[in-house]
Design a protein around this motif. Structure first.
Motif, PDB file in Angstrom:
ATOM      1  N   LYS A  23       3.164   8.792  -2.203  1.00 23.66           N
ATOM      2  CA  LYS A  23       4.051   8.867  -3.437  1.00 23.66           C
ATOM      3  C   LYS A  23       3.000   8.975  -4.625  1.00 23.66           C
ATOM      4  CE  LYS A  23       8.384   6.736  -1.998  1.00 23.66           C
ATOM      5  NZ  LYS A  23       9.138   5.508  -2.052  1.00 23.66           N
ATOM      6  N   SER A  24       3.542   9.705  -5.595  1.00 27.56           N
ATOM      7  CA  SER A  24       2.458   9.801  -6.696  1.00 27.56           C
ATOM      8  C   SER A  24       2.580   8.652  -7.535  1.00 27.56           C
ATOM      9  CB  SER A  24       2.972  11.044  -7.531  1.00 27.56           C
ATOM     10  OG  SER A  24       2.445  11.117  -8.893  1.00 27.56           O
ATOM     11  N   ALA A  25       1.231   8.355  -8.066  1.00 25.72           N
ATOM     12  CA  ALA A  25       0.938   7.173  -8.935  1.00 25.72           C
ATOM     13  C   ALA A  25       1.901   7.369 -10.297  1.00 25.72           C
ATOM     14  CB  ALA A  25      -0.468   7.219  -9.329  1.00 25.72           C
TER      15      ALA A  25
ATOM     16  N   VAL B 106       1.839 -10.977  -5.156  1.00 29.68           N
ATOM     17  CA  VAL B 106       2.020  -9.449  -4.930  1.00 29.68           C
ATOM     18  C   VAL B 106       0.707  -8.600  -5.546  1.00 29.68           C
ATOM     19  CG1 VAL B 106       3.470  -7.715  -5.062  1.00 29.68           C
ATOM     20  CG2 VAL B 106       4.470  -9.863  -4.869  1.00 29.68           C
ATOM     21  N   ALA B 107       0.218  -7.854  -4.518  1.00 28.18           N
ATOM     22  CA  ALA B 107      -1.002  -6.899  -4.830  1.00 28.18           C
ATOM     23  C   ALA B 107      -0.221  -5.455  -4.732  1.00 28.18           C
ATOM     24  CB  ALA B 107      -2.246  -7.200  -3.984  1.00 28.18           C
ATOM     25  N   TRP B 108      -0.527  -4.583  -5.382  1.00 29.68           N
ATOM     26  CA  TRP B 108       0.207  -3.392  -5.560  1.00 29.68           C
ATOM     27  C   TRP B 108      -0.914  -2.181  -5.439  1.00 29.68           C
ATOM     28  CZ3 TRP B 108       5.831  -3.039  -5.146  1.00 29.68           C
ATOM     29  CH2 TRP B 108       6.287  -1.743  -5.002  1.00 29.68           C
ATOM     30  N   HIS B 109      -0.880  -1.484  -4.673  1.00 26.48           N
ATOM     31  CA  HIS B 109      -2.071  -0.161  -4.557  1.00 26.48           C
ATOM     32  C   HIS B 109      -1.225   0.846  -4.335  1.00 26.48           C
ATOM     33  CE1 HIS B 109      -4.773  -3.524  -3.993  1.00 26.48           C
ATOM     34  NE2 HIS B 109      -4.194  -3.986  -2.916  1.00 26.48           N
ATOM     35  N   LYS B 110      -1.776   1.955  -5.049  1.00 28.30           N
ATOM     36  CA  LYS B 110      -1.100   3.251  -4.990  1.00 28.30           C
ATOM     37  C   LYS B 110      -1.987   4.346  -4.821  1.00 28.30           C
ATOM     38  CE  LYS B 110       2.358   2.636  -8.845  1.00 28.30           C
ATOM     39  NZ  LYS B 110       2.537   3.456 -10.156  1.00 28.30           N
ATOM     40  N   MET B 111      -1.918   5.219  -3.778  1.00 29.10           N
ATOM     41  CA  MET B 111      -2.817   6.145  -3.484  1.00 29.10           C
ATOM     42  C   MET B 111      -2.926   7.400  -4.521  1.00 29.10           C
ATOM     43  SD  MET B 111      -2.926   8.750  -0.075  1.00 29.10           S
ATOM     44  CE  MET B 111      -2.261  10.112  -0.737  1.00 29.10           C
ATOM     45  N   GLY B 112      -1.991   7.763  -4.961  1.00 24.40           N
ATOM     46  CA  GLY B 112      -1.958   8.649  -6.221  1.00 24.40           C
ATOM     47  C   GLY B 112      -2.881   8.636  -7.421  1.00 24.40           C
TER      48      GLY B 112
ATOM     49  N   PHE C 183       1.040  -1.207  -0.036  1.00 26.43           N
ATOM     50  CA  PHE C 183      -0.071  -0.088  -0.058  1.00 26.43           C
ATOM     51  C   PHE C 183       0.767   1.222  -0.024  1.00 26.43           C
ATOM     52  CE2 PHE C 183      -2.164  -3.523   1.720  1.00 26.43           C
ATOM     53  CZ  PHE C 183      -3.675  -3.322   1.352  1.00 26.43           C
ATOM     54  N   GLN C 184       0.821   1.792  -1.151  1.00 27.31           N
ATOM     55  CA  GLN C 184       1.894   3.030  -1.199  1.00 27.31           C
ATOM     56  C   GLN C 184       1.172   4.345  -0.909  1.00 27.31           C
ATOM     57  OE1 GLN C 184       3.995   2.998  -5.081  1.00 27.31           O
ATOM     58  NE2 GLN C 184       5.766   3.481  -4.076  1.00 27.31           N
TER      59      GLN C 184
ATOM     60  N   GLU D  83       8.413  -1.832  -7.949  1.00 30.47           N
ATOM     61  CA  GLU D  83       6.839  -2.131  -7.971  1.00 30.47           C
ATOM     62  C   GLU D  83       6.801  -3.335  -9.288  1.00 30.47           C
ATOM     63  OE1 GLU D  83       2.755  -0.297  -9.949  1.00 30.47           O
ATOM     64  OE2 GLU D  83       4.231   1.031  -9.266  1.00 30.47           O
ATOM     65  N   ASN D  84       7.603  -2.752 -10.673  1.00 27.25           N
ATOM     66  CA  ASN D  84       7.532  -3.758 -11.605  1.00 27.25           C
ATOM     67  C   ASN D  84       8.096  -4.988 -11.191  1.00 27.25           C
ATOM     68  OD1 ASN D  84       7.364  -4.039 -14.697  1.00 27.25           O
ATOM     69  ND2 ASN D  84       9.643  -3.990 -14.641  1.00 27.25           N
ATOM     70  N   ALA D  85       9.386  -4.954 -10.465  1.00 20.75           N
ATOM     71  CA  ALA D  85       9.948  -6.084  -9.996  1.00 20.75           C
ATOM     72  C   ALA D  85       9.074  -7.370  -9.414  1.00 20.75           C
ATOM     73  CB  ALA D  85      11.269  -5.844  -9.426  1.00 20.75           C
TER      74      ALA D  85
END
Length: 202
Positions: free
Chosen positions: A60-62, A84-90, A56-57, A69-71
């Motif tokens: 930091k801007s999306a 891996v689940a990746w969530h960005k606030m931006g 959960f990021q 993240e990519n790796a």
């Protein structure tokens, strides 16, 4: 601490196995570089163990291209280790319907939405490792109540590990956490006028 042997064995009534498998809260704070980098290094270890990982990021801007993240997404989709689940606030959290919130949702509200999802995932034991990247900032700014965070983490079910990064981690969180690292800057190339570079900062 060779081979992970503790220097002190507490009189807490736990067996060695119970103590070894106790869920931990990590805090990486301080003004030095490497807080998120260390957290993502921990995520690599978790991936290797086959653990489901939720990133959960916060803050930091999306639009920022984060190399980890990519790796980690590639590794998570490989079928070799954990997911891996990746969530960005931006960019608006993935579970938020854009039609309901649109682009007018301010950062404070988005941070709260992210924390509410973390709470739901902790209750459901969705992941074994949570990386709450830059989460110390909304706590420091008062957007999210640190007492609530500590209480939720204290009462989380199962064996869920949580790592929180960011400067100015609140003292209550630092006191509660099992492992706290304060990244102290000794030198940084930017102090000498060098700009961030590909492969080092992102």
């Amino acid at each position: 601490m060779p081979q992970g042997q503790p220097t002190v064995v507490p009189d807490d009534g736990l067996t060695t196995r119970q103590r070894r498998n106790r869920p931990l809260v990590f805090v990486h704070t301080g003004i030095g570089k490497g807080k998120s980098t260390a957290a993502f290094g921990l995520a690599l270890r978790a991936w290797n163990q086959g653990w489901p990982i939720g990133v959960f990021q916060f803050v930091k801007s999306a639009k920022w291209k984060v190399g980890e993240e990519n790796a980690l997404k590639v590794l998570g989709a490989s079928g070799e280790g954990g997911t891996v689940a990746w969530h960005k606030m931006g960019e608006g959290w993935s579970w938020v319907q854009r039609g309901l919130h649109g682009d007018n949702t301010d950062n404070e509200e988005k941070a709260r939405e992210g924390w509410e999802q973390v709470k739901r995932d902790l209750a459901a034991e969705t992941y074994k490792l949570y990386v709450l990247d830059e989460f110390a900032y909304p706590l420091h700014w008062g957007w999210i109540d640190v007492d609530e965070v500590v209480e939720v983490l204290r009462n989380r079910p199962g064996t869920q590990h949580v790592v929180i990064t960011g400067r100015n981690a609140p003292e209550k969180l630092v006191e509660f956490a099992d492992l706290v690292t304060d990244m102290a800057k000794v030198k940084h190339p930017m102090d000498a006028g060098q700009k961030g570079q590909r492969g080092i900062e992102w």
